[in-house]
Design an enzyme around this catalytic site. Sequence first.
Site, PDB file in Angstrom:
ATOM      1  N   HIS A 205     -45.483  26.588 -15.063  1.00  0.00           N
ATOM      2  CA  HIS A 205     -44.237  27.263 -15.479  1.00  0.00           C
ATOM      3  C   HIS A 205     -43.094  27.152 -14.480  1.00  0.00           C
ATOM      4  O   HIS A 205     -41.990  27.607 -14.747  1.00  0.00           O
ATOM      5  CB  HIS A 205     -44.496  28.742 -15.777  1.00  0.00           C
TER       6      HIS A 205
HETATM    7  C1  UD1 Z   1     -40.535  34.487 -13.718  1.00  0.00           C
HETATM    8  C2  UD1 Z   1     -40.385  34.535 -12.189  1.00  0.00           C
HETATM    9  C3  UD1 Z   1     -41.483  33.702 -11.549  1.00  0.00           C
HETATM   10  C4  UD1 Z   1     -42.845  34.099 -12.047  1.00  0.00           C
HETATM   11  C5  UD1 Z   1     -42.852  34.000 -13.564  1.00  0.00           C
HETATM   12  C6  UD1 Z   1     -44.174  34.394 -14.160  1.00  0.00           C
HETATM   13  C7  UD1 Z   1     -38.110  34.762 -11.303  1.00  0.00           C
HETATM   14  C8  UD1 Z   1     -36.988  34.031 -10.674  1.00  0.00           C
HETATM   15  N1  UD1 Z   1     -39.117  33.993 -11.752  1.00  0.00           N
HETATM   16  O1  UD1 Z   1     -40.278  33.141 -14.132  1.00  0.00           O
HETATM   17  O2  UD1 Z   1     -41.440  33.879 -10.150  1.00  0.00           O
HETATM   18  O3  UD1 Z   1     -43.817  33.246 -11.496  1.00  0.00           O
HETATM   19  O4  UD1 Z   1     -41.837  34.880 -14.076  1.00  0.00           O
HETATM   20  O5  UD1 Z   1     -44.163  34.214 -15.545  1.00  0.00           O
HETATM   21  O6  UD1 Z   1     -38.070  35.958 -11.385  1.00  0.00           O
HETATM   22  N2  UD1 Z   1     -39.205  34.098 -21.851  1.00  0.00           N
HETATM   23  C9  UD1 Z   1     -39.673  34.481 -23.081  1.00  0.00           C
HETATM   24  N3  UD1 Z   1     -40.349  35.664 -23.149  1.00  0.00           N
HETATM   25  C10 UD1 Z   1     -40.566  36.468 -22.084  1.00  0.00           C
HETATM   26  C11 UD1 Z   1     -40.055  36.061 -20.837  1.00  0.00           C
HETATM   27  C12 UD1 Z   1     -39.392  34.876 -20.739  1.00  0.00           C
HETATM   28  O7  UD1 Z   1     -39.506  33.803 -24.065  1.00  0.00           O
HETATM   29  O8  UD1 Z   1     -41.207  37.537 -22.232  1.00  0.00           O
HETATM   30  C13 UD1 Z   1     -38.506  32.797 -21.743  1.00  0.00           C
HETATM   31  C14 UD1 Z   1     -37.015  32.913 -21.902  1.00  0.00           C
HETATM   32  O9  UD1 Z   1     -36.559  31.795 -22.566  1.00  0.00           O
HETATM   33  C15 UD1 Z   1     -36.520  32.896 -20.472  1.00  0.00           C
HETATM   34  C16 UD1 Z   1     -37.534  31.977 -19.805  1.00  0.00           C
HETATM   35  O10 UD1 Z   1     -38.763  32.252 -20.475  1.00  0.00           O
HETATM   36  O11 UD1 Z   1     -35.219  32.466 -20.363  1.00  0.00           O
HETATM   37  C17 UD1 Z   1     -37.703  32.219 -18.346  1.00  0.00           C
HETATM   38  O12 UD1 Z   1     -37.966  33.600 -18.068  1.00  0.00           O
HETATM   39  P1  UD1 Z   1     -37.552  34.222 -16.639  1.00  0.00           P
HETATM   40  O13 UD1 Z   1     -37.958  35.645 -16.560  1.00  0.00           O
HETATM   41  O14 UD1 Z   1     -36.130  33.911 -16.351  1.00  0.00           O
HETATM   42  O15 UD1 Z   1     -38.372  33.355 -15.603  1.00  0.00           O
HETATM   43  P2  UD1 Z   1     -39.863  32.799 -15.619  1.00  0.00           P
HETATM   44  O16 UD1 Z   1     -39.818  31.321 -15.731  1.00  0.00           O
HETATM   45  O17 UD1 Z   1     -40.737  33.554 -16.565  1.00  0.00           O
END
Ligand code: UD1
Length: 364
Positions: A205
């Site tokens: 991820h």
């Molecule tokens: C975040 C953390 C990362 C951690 C990871 C675990 C930061 C900078 N990154 O990354 O350190 O290892 O979580 O998962 O805080 N999304 C969904 N549903 C959700 C959450 C996210 O669809 O419940 C999608 C959205 O399109 C979103 C993307 O995932 O834009 C990224 O989510 P985000 O929370 O920005 O970062 P992660 O890649 O999950």
Amino acid sequence: MKVVNVVGARPNFMKIAPITREMNKFPEIHSILVHTGQHYDFEMSQSFFQDLDLPKPDFHLDVGSGSHAVQTAKVMMTFEEVLEREKPDLVLVVGDVNSTLACALVAAKLRIPVAHVEAGLRSFDRTMPEEVNRLLTDQLSDLLFVTSPDAVDNLLREGIAREKIHSVGNVMIDSLCLCKEKAVASDVRTRLGLEDGPYVLLTLHRPSNVDDPVILRNILKSIRQISSRARVLFPVHPRTAAQIRSLRDPEFGSNSNGITFTNPLGRIDFLNLLLGASLVMTDSGGIQEETTFLQIPCLTLRDNTERPVTVSSGTNRLVGTNPDKILQAAIEVLSGDWKRGQIPELWDGHAAERIVEILRREFR
Ligand code: UD1
């Protein structure tokens, strides 16, 4: 003693569970749980509350996804209101996600002491958003709880006072120990048809791996090759799922030729799969630690790690993203050529007890 405990994203839930559980043993500690809502899908959030027996959050900030600035700013604005209302004695944050830094910064500005669990880890790679979060959260914290000696060295080098740093072990391992019995009883392997033969468990991820189509394609190609030697199970993070879809390549993303793609799995089912895996391939930080504790071979698809103890003592090996190197390393492991490793000191399932004991002493 009123403590606000913060969670936001998936890896936070497992780390906070043993801490709030321990806090609840002491009537003098009033523990409040705040969920920023950084992760919000059922599989990324609520399922963990169920699997970990976490209480319903006292506050849900509902910030959702956004750019780093938007997400961090939304957490800050809403978290400030919580702190102004609750006036806690301490804010406790875990890990290195955007919610961790945002809440530490709000607390520090309101002059509320901050405790950081999993302090001092460094990849020395500032292109990783988590590295920026780690560096800044540690500078803002009054109590720094560390998992390994390298973290102590990092903090001292950055000018953090020795008396603020406490070696307590690893709450990720506490969490694993708490769930292990339930995990063993899970029937997930039957549901996924994995009872026969060895299998490889894959998670992916990190933006550096999945947001670049060339790198993502290379990794997926090497996984295809590995899947001709052992079944590969790939629970796909939402960020990764979106990037695989945008490759628009029928070769990737569908169940065939030994690769099974699933939605993200709950804590109990994932742990069951971890326990039975012949090899784990990942770019997650927590999984590098869990495989070291369980003495299961782990190949980390990154060039660096903020958890070097998993490489120097544990079962972890950094293989980067070159497909030939990944394939070669996987073949070695699957043919039985791997190091068993040693479990780092204090990774014994009692880190949360040490943390809460120190908090009680500090506030007495
Ligand atoms: C975040 C953390 C990362 C951690 C990871 C675990 C930061 C900078 N990154 O990354 O350190 O290892 O979580 O998962 O805080 N999304 C969904 N549903 C959700 C959450 C996210 O669809 O419940 C999608 C959205 O399109 C979103 C993307 O995932 O834009 C990224 O989510 P985000 O929370 O920005 O970062 P992660 O890649 O999950």
